[in-house]
Design an enzyme around this catalytic site. Structure first.
Site, PDB file in Angstrom:
ATOM      1  N   GLY A  18       0.782  -1.232   0.000  1.00 51.38           N
ATOM      2  CA  GLY A  18       0.000   0.000   0.000  1.00 51.38           C
ATOM      3  C   GLY A  18       0.814   1.283   0.000  1.00 51.38           C
ATOM      4  N   ASP A  38       7.949  -4.767   8.482  1.00 49.30           N
ATOM      5  CA  ASP A  38       6.532  -5.141   8.362  1.00 49.30           C
ATOM      6  C   ASP A  38       6.358  -6.500   9.019  1.00 49.30           C
ATOM      7  OD1 ASP A  38       4.321  -3.916   6.048  1.00 49.30           O
ATOM      8  OD2 ASP A  38       3.814  -5.776   7.082  1.00 49.30           O
ATOM      9  N   VAL A  60       4.462  -3.730  15.276  1.00 51.86           N
ATOM     10  CA  VAL A  60       4.471  -2.440  15.990  1.00 51.86           C
ATOM     11  C   VAL A  60       3.807  -2.512  17.372  1.00 51.86           C
ATOM     12  CG1 VAL A  60       4.656  -0.887  14.004  1.00 51.86           C
ATOM     13  CG2 VAL A  60       2.387  -1.652  14.758  1.00 51.86           C
ATOM     14  N   TYR A 151     -11.479   2.977  14.620  1.00 54.85           N
ATOM     15  CA  TYR A 151     -10.441   3.465  13.696  1.00 54.85           C
ATOM     16  C   TYR A 151     -10.323   4.988  13.777  1.00 54.85           C
ATOM     17  CZ  TYR A 151      -8.041   4.044   9.152  1.00 54.85           C
ATOM     18  OH  TYR A 151      -7.158   4.369   8.152  1.00 54.85           O
TER      19      TYR A 151
HETATM   20  N1  LIG Z   1      -5.612   3.351   1.759  1.00 51.92           N
HETATM   21  C1  LIG Z   1      -6.411   4.284   2.281  1.00 51.92           C
HETATM   22  O1  LIG Z   1      -7.489   4.615   1.710  1.00 51.92           O
HETATM   23  C2  LIG Z   1      -6.010   4.993   3.546  1.00 51.92           C
HETATM   24  C3  LIG Z   1      -6.686   6.200   3.857  1.00 51.92           C
HETATM   25  C4  LIG Z   1      -6.333   6.893   4.998  1.00 51.92           C
HETATM   26  C5  LIG Z   1      -5.339   6.393   5.819  1.00 51.92           C
HETATM   27  N2  LIG Z   1      -4.710   5.232   5.519  1.00 51.92           N
HETATM   28  C6  LIG Z   1      -3.656   4.776   6.431  1.00 51.92           C
HETATM   29  O2  LIG Z   1      -2.468   4.566   5.711  1.00 51.92           O
HETATM   30  C7  LIG Z   1      -1.693   3.546   6.335  1.00 51.92           C
HETATM   31  C8  LIG Z   1      -1.350   2.492   5.294  1.00 51.92           C
HETATM   32  O3  LIG Z   1      -2.560   1.921   4.828  1.00 51.92           O
HETATM   33  P1  LIG Z   1      -2.649   1.136   3.439  1.00 51.92           P
HETATM   34  O4  LIG Z   1      -3.932   1.505   2.818  1.00 51.92           O
HETATM   35  O5  LIG Z   1      -1.373   1.301   2.695  1.00 51.92           O
HETATM   36  O6  LIG Z   1      -2.820  -0.367   3.998  1.00 51.92           O
HETATM   37  P2  LIG Z   1      -2.131  -1.738   3.577  1.00 51.92           P
HETATM   38  O7  LIG Z   1      -2.962  -2.800   4.214  1.00 51.92           O
HETATM   39  O8  LIG Z   1      -1.888  -1.802   2.109  1.00 51.92           O
HETATM   40  O9  LIG Z   1      -0.709  -1.663   4.298  1.00 51.92           O
HETATM   41  C9  LIG Z   1      -0.598  -1.700   5.688  1.00 51.92           C
HETATM   42  C10 LIG Z   1       0.674  -2.435   6.062  1.00 51.92           C
HETATM   43  O10 LIG Z   1       0.761  -2.444   7.505  1.00 51.92           O
HETATM   44  C11 LIG Z   1       1.262  -3.728   7.884  1.00 51.92           C
HETATM   45  N3  LIG Z   1       0.921  -3.993   9.267  1.00 51.92           N
HETATM   46  C12 LIG Z   1      -0.315  -4.194   9.789  1.00 51.92           C
HETATM   47  N4  LIG Z   1      -0.225  -4.463  11.107  1.00 51.92           N
HETATM   48  C13 LIG Z   1       1.091  -4.406  11.429  1.00 51.92           C
HETATM   49  C14 LIG Z   1       1.816  -4.594  12.635  1.00 51.92           C
HETATM   50  N5  LIG Z   1       1.200  -4.922  13.779  1.00 51.92           N
HETATM   51  N6  LIG Z   1       3.158  -4.441  12.615  1.00 51.92           N
HETATM   52  C15 LIG Z   1       3.794  -4.147  11.449  1.00 51.92           C
HETATM   53  N7  LIG Z   1       3.167  -3.975  10.274  1.00 51.92           N
HETATM   54  C16 LIG Z   1       1.835  -4.107  10.265  1.00 51.92           C
HETATM   55  C17 LIG Z   1       0.612  -4.691   6.899  1.00 51.92           C
HETATM   56  O11 LIG Z   1       1.263  -5.950   6.862  1.00 51.92           O
HETATM   57  C18 LIG Z   1       0.694  -3.899   5.609  1.00 51.92           C
HETATM   58  O12 LIG Z   1       1.901  -4.176   4.919  1.00 51.92           O
HETATM   59  C19 LIG Z   1      -2.561   3.008   7.494  1.00 51.92           C
HETATM   60  O13 LIG Z   1      -2.155   3.632   8.690  1.00 51.92           O
HETATM   61  C20 LIG Z   1      -3.958   3.455   7.108  1.00 51.92           C
HETATM   62  O14 LIG Z   1      -4.789   3.595   8.243  1.00 51.92           O
HETATM   63  C21 LIG Z   1      -5.011   4.511   4.385  1.00 51.92           C
END
Ligand SMILES: NC(=O)c1ccc[n+]([C@@H]2O[C@H](COP(=O)([O-])OP(=O)(O)OC[C@H]3O[C@@H](n4cnc5c(N)ncnc54)[C@H](O)[C@@H]3O)[C@@H](O)[C@H]2O)c1
Length: 259
Positions: A18, A38, A60, A151
């Site tokens: 992501g 990760d 984390v 969230y």
């Molecule tokens: N994609 C969206 O629309 C969006 C919008 C607003 C905010 N966000 C925020 O952006 C950030 C990234 O989200 P994304 O959409 O890329 O999600 P994603 O699921 O593609 O990536 C998240 C990553 O976090 C890792 N992860 C989860 N729990 C973990 C842990 N305990 N320890 C280590 N790694 C861990 C996962 O393995 C994954 O690689 C998040 O904080 C999310 O809340 C995303």
């Protein structure tokens, strides 16, 4: 690059997928060296190999193991100049009485405890060295009410935490900022949309620009904040949402006007 031409090290937590993976790719293209942390070890290894960086397993929610990892990366690799905290976990938009305690705990642990633990483990070392920059990924969901009752509060708290830590470590040469993306078209979101889950129609229709955000657009903002180009910016939250926040008030007037 620093002033001697040495490629600076960036640690990207949640860098296997992501927004984190997009950020790691962009930073590598801009001359940073990468450490991908990760809990998704397979994907972390793949991204690190692609970017000629290194992958480390990290959870984390585990502060002692993060502190040990921060010490190990500094000893075996280099002292990181930048930290991105992009790890995250998600929930369905359900009423409070259907928000299960185990989901509440999981979301608090990863999205709030995890951001604090990661910032603490790496940021304290940056402050001791006198230089560094941290970006934590919050969300537009942290800016107001939504049906994401666990969230949302974690993301509001991350915005506040970035301000608190900016005050704590500013005189030690460490900047701390938050970035709040809108709906960003990472693989996880695309899969959910294809399954028809979560959103009523295309979430892009609710933004000023009439579209969602691309991962690379969030990555650009993160890399800017981490770089010396943002040398006077700390304790702030930059919204990267294609104008979702700007367009919210238009809903009661029938929505943003078409072109
Ligand atoms: N994609 C969206 O629309 C969006 C919008 C607003 C905010 N966000 C925020 O952006 C950030 C990234 O989200 P994304 O959409 O890329 O999600 P994603 O699921 O593609 O990536 C998240 C990553 O976090 C890792 N992860 C989860 N729990 C973990 C842990 N305990 N320890 C280590 N790694 C861990 C996962 O393995 C994954 O690689 C998040 O904080 C999310 O809340 C995303």
């Amino acid at each position: 690059m620093d002033q001697t031409g040495h490629a600076r090290l960036a640690v990207v937590i949640g860098g296997a997928n992501g927004i984190g993976a997009a950020t790691a790719r962009l930073m590598a293209a801009r001359g940073w060296r990468l450490a991908i942390l990760d809990k998704d070890t397979n994907r972390a290894n793949e991204i690190a190999a692609e970017l000629q960086g290194r992958a480390f397993h990290a959870d984390v929610t585990d502060l002692p193991s993060l502190e040990a990892l921060a010490a190990r990366i500094e000893a075996e690799y280099d002292a990181p100049h930048a930290l991105v905290i992009s790890s995250g976990t998600f929930q369905d938009p359900v009423p409070p009485d259907q928000t299960r305690p185990e989901d509440w705990d999981r979301i608090m642990r990863v999205n709030l405890d995890g951001v604090f633990f990661a910032a603490r483990a790496f940021g304290a070392r940056m402050a001791a060295r006198g230089a560094g920059s941290i970006v934590a990924i919050a969300s537009i969901i942290g800016l107001g009410g939504t049906p994401l009752h666990a969230y949302g509060p974690t993301k509001a708290a991350v915005i506040n935490l970035a301000q608190s830590l900016a005050g704590e470590w500013g005189r030690a040469g460490v900047r701390v900022n938050a970035v709040s993306p809108g709906v960003t078209l990472v693989a996880r979101v695309l899969a959910r949309r294809q399954a028809g889950a979560r959103y009523a129609g295309d979430p892009g229709q609710f933004t000023a620009l009439g579209r969602c955000v691309e991962p690379n657009e969030v990555a650009e903002t993160i890399e800017f904040l981490l770089s010396d180009r943002a040398s006077a910016i700390t304790g702030t939250n930059i919204i990267v949402d294609a104008g979702w926040d700007a367009a919210r008030g238009w809903a009661m007037y029938g929505g943003v006007r078409g072109a």
